[in-house]
Scaffold this active site. Structure first.
Site, PDB file in Angstrom:
ATOM      1  N   LYS A  44     110.539  92.225 -52.630  1.00 35.62           N
ATOM      2  CA  LYS A  44     109.246  92.195 -51.926  1.00 35.62           C
ATOM      3  C   LYS A  44     108.314  91.175 -52.598  1.00 35.62           C
ATOM      4  O   LYS A  44     107.665  90.355 -51.934  1.00 35.62           O
ATOM      5  CB  LYS A  44     108.613  93.588 -51.968  1.00 35.62           C
ATOM      6  CG  LYS A  44     107.316  93.699 -51.191  1.00 35.62           C
ATOM      7  CD  LYS A  44     106.587  95.006 -51.457  1.00 35.62           C
ATOM      8  CE  LYS A  44     107.180  96.177 -50.725  1.00 35.62           C
ATOM      9  NZ  LYS A  44     106.382  97.416 -50.915  1.00 35.62           N
ATOM     10  N   THR A 130      96.733 108.447 -50.655  1.00 31.27           N
ATOM     11  CA  THR A 130      96.259 109.761 -50.207  1.00 31.27           C
ATOM     12  C   THR A 130      97.012 110.831 -50.978  1.00 31.27           C
ATOM     13  O   THR A 130      98.226 110.929 -50.893  1.00 31.27           O
ATOM     14  CB  THR A 130      96.537 109.946 -48.708  1.00 31.27           C
ATOM     15  OG1 THR A 130      95.966 108.853 -48.027  1.00 31.27           O
ATOM     16  CG2 THR A 130      95.951 111.234 -48.188  1.00 31.27           C
ATOM     17  N   PHE A 174      90.472 104.174 -46.467  1.00 32.15           N
ATOM     18  CA  PHE A 174      90.415 104.652 -45.080  1.00 32.15           C
ATOM     19  C   PHE A 174      90.904 103.601 -44.091  1.00 32.15           C
ATOM     20  O   PHE A 174      90.677 103.715 -42.900  1.00 32.15           O
ATOM     21  CB  PHE A 174      88.979 105.057 -44.715  1.00 32.15           C
ATOM     22  CG  PHE A 174      88.432 106.159 -45.578  1.00 32.15           C
ATOM     23  CD1 PHE A 174      88.804 107.476 -45.339  1.00 32.15           C
ATOM     24  CD2 PHE A 174      87.589 105.895 -46.638  1.00 32.15           C
ATOM     25  CE1 PHE A 174      88.320 108.511 -46.140  1.00 32.15           C
ATOM     26  CE2 PHE A 174      87.102 106.916 -47.443  1.00 32.15           C
ATOM     27  CZ  PHE A 174      87.471 108.231 -47.195  1.00 32.15           C
ATOM     28  N   LEU A 175      91.546 102.534 -44.589  1.00 33.95           N
ATOM     29  CA  LEU A 175      91.873 101.438 -43.658  1.00 33.95           C
ATOM     30  C   LEU A 175      92.936 101.857 -42.644  1.00 33.95           C
ATOM     31  O   LEU A 175      93.792 102.682 -42.916  1.00 33.95           O
ATOM     32  CB  LEU A 175      92.282 100.177 -44.413  1.00 33.95           C
ATOM     33  CG  LEU A 175      93.537 100.116 -45.264  1.00 33.95           C
ATOM     34  CD1 LEU A 175      94.772  99.918 -44.426  1.00 33.95           C
ATOM     35  CD2 LEU A 175      93.377  98.976 -46.250  1.00 33.95           C
ATOM     36  N   GLU A 177      96.004 100.595 -40.120  1.00 35.05           N
ATOM     37  CA  GLU A 177      96.943  99.497 -39.909  1.00 35.05           C
ATOM     38  C   GLU A 177      96.520  98.743 -38.644  1.00 35.05           C
ATOM     39  O   GLU A 177      96.024  99.336 -37.690  1.00 35.05           O
ATOM     40  CB  GLU A 177      98.361 100.040 -39.741  1.00 35.05           C
ATOM     41  CG  GLU A 177      98.936 100.528 -41.047  1.00 35.05           C
ATOM     42  CD  GLU A 177     100.339 101.085 -40.899  1.00 35.05           C
ATOM     43  OE1 GLU A 177     101.101 100.596 -40.058  1.00 35.05           O
ATOM     44  OE2 GLU A 177     100.663 102.013 -41.641  1.00 35.05           O
ATOM     45  N   ASN A 230      91.468 112.612 -42.367  1.00 36.51           N
ATOM     46  CA  ASN A 230      92.682 112.435 -41.562  1.00 36.51           C
ATOM     47  C   ASN A 230      92.981 113.681 -40.731  1.00 36.51           C
ATOM     48  O   ASN A 230      93.385 113.585 -39.570  1.00 36.51           O
ATOM     49  CB  ASN A 230      93.879 112.092 -42.461  1.00 36.51           C
ATOM     50  CG  ASN A 230      93.908 110.602 -42.809  1.00 36.51           C
ATOM     51  OD1 ASN A 230      93.063 109.837 -42.358  1.00 36.51           O
ATOM     52  ND2 ASN A 230      94.865 110.208 -43.620  1.00 36.51           N
ATOM     53  N   PHE A 271      88.554 108.258 -31.187  1.00 38.82           N
ATOM     54  CA  PHE A 271      89.708 109.155 -31.387  1.00 38.82           C
ATOM     55  C   PHE A 271      89.744 110.285 -30.359  1.00 38.82           C
ATOM     56  O   PHE A 271      90.097 111.414 -30.648  1.00 38.82           O
ATOM     57  CB  PHE A 271      89.767 109.675 -32.838  1.00 38.82           C
ATOM     58  CG  PHE A 271      90.386 108.626 -33.732  1.00 38.82           C
ATOM     59  CD1 PHE A 271      89.738 107.422 -33.932  1.00 38.82           C
ATOM     60  CD2 PHE A 271      91.618 108.818 -34.309  1.00 38.82           C
ATOM     61  CE1 PHE A 271      90.318 106.422 -34.692  1.00 38.82           C
ATOM     62  CE2 PHE A 271      92.204 107.826 -35.081  1.00 38.82           C
ATOM     63  CZ  PHE A 271      91.552 106.631 -35.263  1.00 38.82           C
ATOM     64  N   ALA A 274      93.532 110.154 -25.001  1.00 42.91           N
ATOM     65  CA  ALA A 274      94.709 110.999 -24.761  1.00 42.91           C
ATOM     66  C   ALA A 274      95.958 110.141 -24.593  1.00 42.91           C
ATOM     67  O   ALA A 274      95.872 108.963 -24.252  1.00 42.91           O
ATOM     68  CB  ALA A 274      94.481 111.835 -23.509  1.00 42.91           C
ATOM     69  N   CYS A 282     100.466 107.955 -41.916  1.00 43.45           N
ATOM     70  CA  CYS A 282      99.436 108.820 -42.519  1.00 43.45           C
ATOM     71  C   CYS A 282      99.229 110.159 -41.820  1.00 43.45           C
ATOM     72  O   CYS A 282      99.401 111.203 -42.439  1.00 43.45           O
ATOM     73  CB  CYS A 282      98.111 108.065 -42.569  1.00 43.45           C
ATOM     74  SG  CYS A 282      98.171 106.744 -43.763  1.00 43.45           S
TER      75      CYS A 282
END
Ligand code: UDX
Length: 468
Positions: A44, A130, A174-175, A177, A230, A271, A274, A282
């Site tokens: 990586k 987390t 809290f980012l 993706e 979350n 959020f 639906a 996460c």
């Protein structure tokens, strides 16, 4: 930090260069810090050193190039070396899920032991992963225990080695993706959990350029904020998905219900989209870890178990919708638009699309799959097969000859596609939208029979639709 009376920024190391670690490291470099990115995965690190990303994240590539060139971002696969050369250590390693739902903290522990082994000056160890509340305490205890061990072992051969002080802090990330770069530079808040003024000052200093509220709390509180955030967001999604099912039975429109709800500032409009349920690295994992933490401590987390149960059913509910629309699925050619767990990422971890694909394959459907970024990852799970799975190079190509089209991830490019053209290449123009992403009127005007989630009014077959 001071050198010859002159304040200097501390050198930062970021341990773990995944979806959180890499954006975090490059974010600090952009804010002017000297950053060492470390990961024990040498392959990586080699890819990153060549200026290439190991996953898709909008805007991250240019930052990597910029800071490899500026010299503010260095890379190494020698984690101990990175620790020795830095004063502030951000721990961004993975916290995967164990079979019982608890978070597997073995990578965090390994890092804590490596820090103990390389404690050559004062260090501030900041957990960004987390983790369940009280992990900070364990990190501290582990570093203290092993540092003492290493010091004693070293002192038997050499003069006694010095014991260096360290602090532990929690600074949950809290980012999201797909929006990592935007989130890093424009966070809603920065949460800092500390137990010393020295740690607080260092972190406040690092985050000073970001104009956002900084919430300073105890370490265990900071850890809980992340889990609670979350869990709460997951709850909103399962709640609106339950409402969507109700909407279908009474003929209401879940999008309009969500709008009416969200305008209440006590609820908020985000959020409440639906669809086929939440996925990703996460939400599903953190929800289970939070439930596990509650159970271990005798706290009733039944509300979160329901959130999880509703979410686990979403792919099945959607497959039922497909069966209802198509009658027989076996042998039908079905196009799928979108496989990533959300748009703007190639991440397919816990993606609801995978469960839907799996069920349709088991039913005997022939699938034509397309995703702008995630296909290589999906091919490792579902390899191409002459009988059932074809990967396509474009949305339109996937639709060719299909008897139904499923939209499973709301990539913006699907709004740009000429639906009339898609209609013309399909065998039967049935569009089943798992994200309520396409404007029903646009789909219907293009000649589609349009189905979506929680919008009964437009789910019915359009009378006289053009079936060829
Ligand atoms: C999440 C949190 O948002 C972020 O703060 C935390 O740091 C990491 O976990 P992420 O997993 O990147 O971020 O994705 P997010 O945008 O939150 O979406 C998670 C899932 O929920 C996706 O599958 C998405 O499609 C779904 N979702 C989201 C919905 O189904 N409806 C919504 O209204 C919002």
């Amino acid at each position: 930090m001071e050198t010859n009376g002159k304040p200097t920024s501390p050198v930062i190391s970021v341990l773990g260069l995944g979806h959180v670690g890499l954006p975090t490291a490059l974010g600090f470099a952009e804010l002017g810090c000297e950053v060492i990115g470390a990961d024990d995965d040498a392959s990586k690190v080699a890819v990153l050193k060549s200026g290439k990303l190991t996953f898709f994240e909008p805007g991250l590539g240019p930052l990597l190039t910029k800071h490899l060139e500026s010299g503010r971002f260095r890379l190494t696969d020698k984690v101990g070396e990175a620790i020795r050369e830095s004063q502030v250590i951000f721990v961004c390693v993975g916290t995967p899920q164990k079979d019982d739902g608890a978070a597997d903290l073995s990578q965090v522990e390994t890092v804590a032991r490596t820090i103990a082994q390389n404690l050559n000056s004062y260090k501030l160890v900041v957990s960004k992963s987390t983790v369940p509340a009280i992990t900070g305490r364990w990190i501290k205890r582990t570093i203290a225990r092993y540092a003492e061990n290493y010091r004693r072992a070293a002192s038997t051969q050499h003069p006694p080695t010095e014991f260096f002080d360290f602090d532990v802090a929690s600074n949950p990330e809290f980012l999201q993706e797909g929006k990592a770069v935007e989130n890093i530079f424009h966070p809603d808040r920065v949460v800092i959990g500390v137990e010393s003024d020295r740690a607080r000052e260092i972190l406040e200093d690092i985050y000073k350029p970001l104009k956002c509220p900084i919430v300073v709390v105890k370490i265990s509180t900071a850890e809980l904020v992340k889990h609670a955030a979350n869990a709460f967001l997951s709850t909103k999604i399962s709640f609106i998905n339950m409402v969507a099912d109700l909407c279908e039975t009474v003929g209401a429109d879940v999008g309009e219900v969500a709008k009416g709800l969200g305008l209440d500032p006590r609820i908020g409009g985000q959020f409440l989209q639906a669809g086929i349920g939440f996925g990703g690295y996460c939400f599903p994992k953190d929800l289970r870890a939070f439930i596990h933490l509650g159970e271990e401590n005798g706290v009733d987390c039944g509300i979160l178990k329901e959130v999880e149960r509703v979410n686990l059913r979403r792919p099945k509910v959607f497959v039922k919708k497909i069966q209802k629309a198509l009658w027989v699925v076996k042998g039908k050619t079905i196009a799928v638009w979108g496989l990533a767990f959300k748009p703007d990422t190639d991440d397919i971890r816990e993606a609801p699309s995978l469960k839907i694909v799996e069920e349709l394959l088991a039913e005997g459907a022939c699938l034509r799959l397309y995703d702008p970024q995630a296909m290589a990852n999906v091919q490792r799970v579902f390899p191409e097969s002459a009988e059932q799975i074809t990967y396509c190079n474009s949305a339109c190509e996937a639709a060719r000859g299909a008897e139904a089209l499923l939209l499973l991830t709301e990539w913006s490019e699907f709004k740009e596609v000429d639906l009339a053209r898609v209609h013309d290449v399909m065998e039967v123009p049935v569009l089943i939208d798992g994200r309520n992403f396409i404007d029903p009127q646009v789909a219907i005007a293009a000649g589609f029979e349009y189905h979506s989630v929680g919008r009964e009014g437009v789910d019915r077959p359009v009378p006289g639709f053009t079936q060829r």
